[in-house]
Design an enzyme around this catalytic site. Structure first.
Site: not given
Length: 674
Positions: A65, A184
């Protein structure tokens, strides 16, 4: 989620053998659906994200992603692989692959929807339904949430469900309470997966877990009352926790985000053990809980933050803060030499003698301002190495140690050692349990006081003089370099400057050269010249290659190539990074070869440089300027020829695995492997 995925974005028979090929196959579906505007630019962004940390998850899931300027609408593409594809997960290949694409300016609502998918992936029944599906439209509907699927038991982010809490209270016991933070680098998937995983493990263990997700769309802070009532804290993160002092005074488990996904029960158990032992973390404003040993075991999925990785990070922190002083001070000194000649360095203080109408006075002024800036190099290096290790409390002992390094003539090497010593001493002090009444004054009074005294003692009495002797030996060695020895050093410096183009090796070579300017000699000036010349080669070579062989490059690369002319001429090596990220196996070896040629020729020609930056704009200040430019031109031509040759050979014989994906695109780029 009706706009995020359609049947056309589902591939139930994904035949790709590698994660790069899988990303390309799914991305092509996004291009066909008009969700992605530039296939190659988007794949480069995916590869850059993958390089930060592998995106494979336990349970056979791969979730590459990124956020990209080449995405015009939040999009999901799903592929199911019979053979499995390696995305770096500990338990083996992934058979379920989600490619998540978010626009660079994605709004909070869409990021929330994307996080919802990430959480649903933690549900085994949802994954089983995806594996059993036979109709792309039905699978797309399942992912959109249009068919019944097991949802998380709690609506609140990571909060244990009310019925269980009431049961615990009814039984006459208060559950163990944990507050957690997950984050993240991209803030889309792993952040929310870790949150859901910790919350689910908490429910299974009868522990009340409340999670703050610090994602791309910002974060909603935990209620201070919830933090105050918590028995322990878990940080599962790969970017710095924001406003961390809120968690001061609690037992802390500090790990990477993937640990929060893969082993939440272990983290909860560790938090309980620390609470039972009364271990209190010393959390300062930005130290990230560095007293926790768990972080070292789980940071950075690929390398697990070994000592060498952490040491490199600390040193790069110091170098990055030092560079502005180098650039400002060095260019002022170089400009003073251009106006008044090298004798300007011995001029009287302008505070005592300054004539407004004399060029020599202005040259002396510039020289003395630049020298004042240069005097901060070693203290700033030491101070911010210490800061990178132990945050603000380490700044004072770091600066003090760096200043002492100058006093005892230990120079640049002394600054490195002083910074590491200061950081280590502060980290050791932070591990000592202290009474709650002292915690407020520890970072502003006690730690700087004790650490400065210890570091000062070590630098003055123990290590300062030996390092000064080593520094003098290094200086003598540089001054004595000639012939083949100088050429070999030029080759090594050229290779380092061009290998990672602004990364750690590049910074080490640059720092080595700049350190010599603090006490310039003929040898150190040659090293500075070779380093800057080699650093100019990568962007210049890519600019030339995109000019002479346009068909080997995409439209985006050709546009980057035009900008690379200016970046290369300005000694901004990072101008070649987009090319290296897209095709590392061809670009990096080519520019390394060119940089080695330039470094060797610069040293062989005896070119010297007193300015630490400036590129072509400081050529008048270079010794042997014409030969210096010849060295840069030679290295640029070598790198250009190699990259054109390698890209041309690939174009003539495309990779069979990627031929279908590349057909009709006229592309020669390969995504970066993690």
């Amino acid at each position: 989620m009706s706009e995020l995925i359609t049947a056309e974005l589902v591939d139930l028979d994904l035949s790709a053998a590698t994660k790069d090929a899988a990303a390309r196959s799914l991305a092509e579906r996004m291009v066909a659906a008009h969700r992605v505007t530039d296939l190659d630019g988007f794949l480069a962004d995916v590869a850059a994200r993958e390089a930060q940390m592998p995106t494979g998850l336990d349970g056979g899931i791969g979730i590459p992603h990124c956020r990209s300027e080449h995405v015009n609408a939040p999009t999901l593409a799903f592929g199911r692989s019979a053979a499995g594809i390696d995305f770096g997960a500990a338990d083996g290949p992934a058979d379920l692959v989600f490619l998540i694409a978010a626009p660079a300016g994605a709004d909070d609502d869409h990021l929330t929807i994307l996080s919802g998918l990430a959480r649903r992936l933690m549900d085994p029944e949802f994954a089983a339904a995806l594996r059993a599906g036979t109709d792309p439209a039905a699978v797309a509907a399942l992912i959109r949430g249009e068919e019944p699927a097991e949802e998380p038991a709690a609506e609140e982010e990571g909060t244990a469900p009310e019925p269980e809490a009431e049961t615990a209270e009814a039984a006459g016991s208060v559950p163990f309470r944990i507050v957690a933070v997950t984050s993240c680098p991209t803030g889309i998937a792993h952040t929310y997966m870790a949150a859901e995983s910790l919350a689910a493990a908490g429910r299974a263990e009868g522990v009340e877990v409340t999670v703050e997700t610090q994602g791309s769309g910002g974060f909603k802070k935990l209620d201070p009352a919830v933090i105050a009532a918590a028995d322990a804290v878990i940080w599962a993160h790969d970017v710095e926790v924001r406003e961390r002092t809120r968690f001061r005074g609690k037992p802390l488990v500090d790990v990477g985000v993937k640990a929060g996904i893969n082993r939440p029960a272990e983290l909860i158990a560790e938090a309980r053990r620390k609470a039972e032992r009364g271990e209190i973390a010393a959390v300062s404003e930005a130290d990230g809980g560095k007293d926790s040993g768990d972080r070292d075991a789980d940071r950075s999925g690929a390398d697990h933050a070994h000592f060498g990785v952490r040491l490199r990070t600390y040193l790069m922190s110091g170098v990055s803060y030092m560079v502005p002083f180098v650039a400002a001070g060095g260019l002022l000194i170089a400009l003073s030499f251009a106006i008044g000649g090298y004798e300007t360095a011995s001029a009287k203080s302008v505070a005592d003698h300054f004539v407004w109408g004399e060029a020599d006075s202005w040259a002396a002024l510039l020289n003395q301002i630049g020298s004042a800036a240069f005097a901060f190099l070693v203290p700033v290096l030491a101070g911010y190495i210490a800061y990178g290790m132990a945050d603000r409390p380490a700044l004072v002992p770091g600066f003090v140690g760096g200043s002492i390094a100058l006093t005892v003539n230990a120079g640049f090497l002394g600054g490195l050692v002083a910074g590491l010593l200061a950081g280590a001493v502060v980290m050791a002090i932070q591990r000592v349990p202290v009474h709650a009444t002292l915690r407020g004054i520890m970072p502003v009074l006690v730690i700087p006081l004790i650490a400065s005294a210890v570091v000062g003692f070590l630098m003055f009495i123990v290590v300062g003089k030996p390092i000064a002797s080593l520094q003098n030996a290094l200086t003598d060695w540089l001054n004595g370099l000639s012939g083949s020895n100088a050429v070999i050093l030029g080759v090594v410096l050229g290779l380092m400057m061009c290998f990672d183009m602004g990364g750690p090796l590049n910074k080490v070579a640059y720092a080595f050269a700049v350190g010599g300017l603090a006490d310039p000699t003929d040898g150190s000036l040659k090293v500075m010249a070779a380093v800057m010349a080699a650093g100019m080669v990568p962007p210049l070579a890519m600019a030339l290659a995109t000019t002479v062989r346009k068909k080997l490059f995409t439209k985006t690369e050709r546009e980057n190539g035009r900008a690379a002319w200016v970046l290369g001429a300005s000694f901004i090596t990072e101008g070649a990074i987009p090319f290296a990220a897209a095709d590392p196996l061809r670009v990096i070896p080519s520019v390394m070869a060119g940089g080695a040629v330039t470094g060797a020729l610069s040293m062989a020609f005896g070119a010297t440089l007193r300015a630490p930056h400036g590129g072509a704009f400081v050529v008048p200040l270079i010794g042997e300027p014409f030969l210096y430019l010849l060295a840069i031109a030679a290295g640029t031509l070598v790198a250009t020829a190699l990259v054109v040759l390698l890209k041309g050979a690939r174009r003539a014989a495309p990779d069979p695995a990627g031929a279908a994906g590349a057909s009709g695109s006229g592309d020669s780029r390969v995504p970066v492997a993690a």
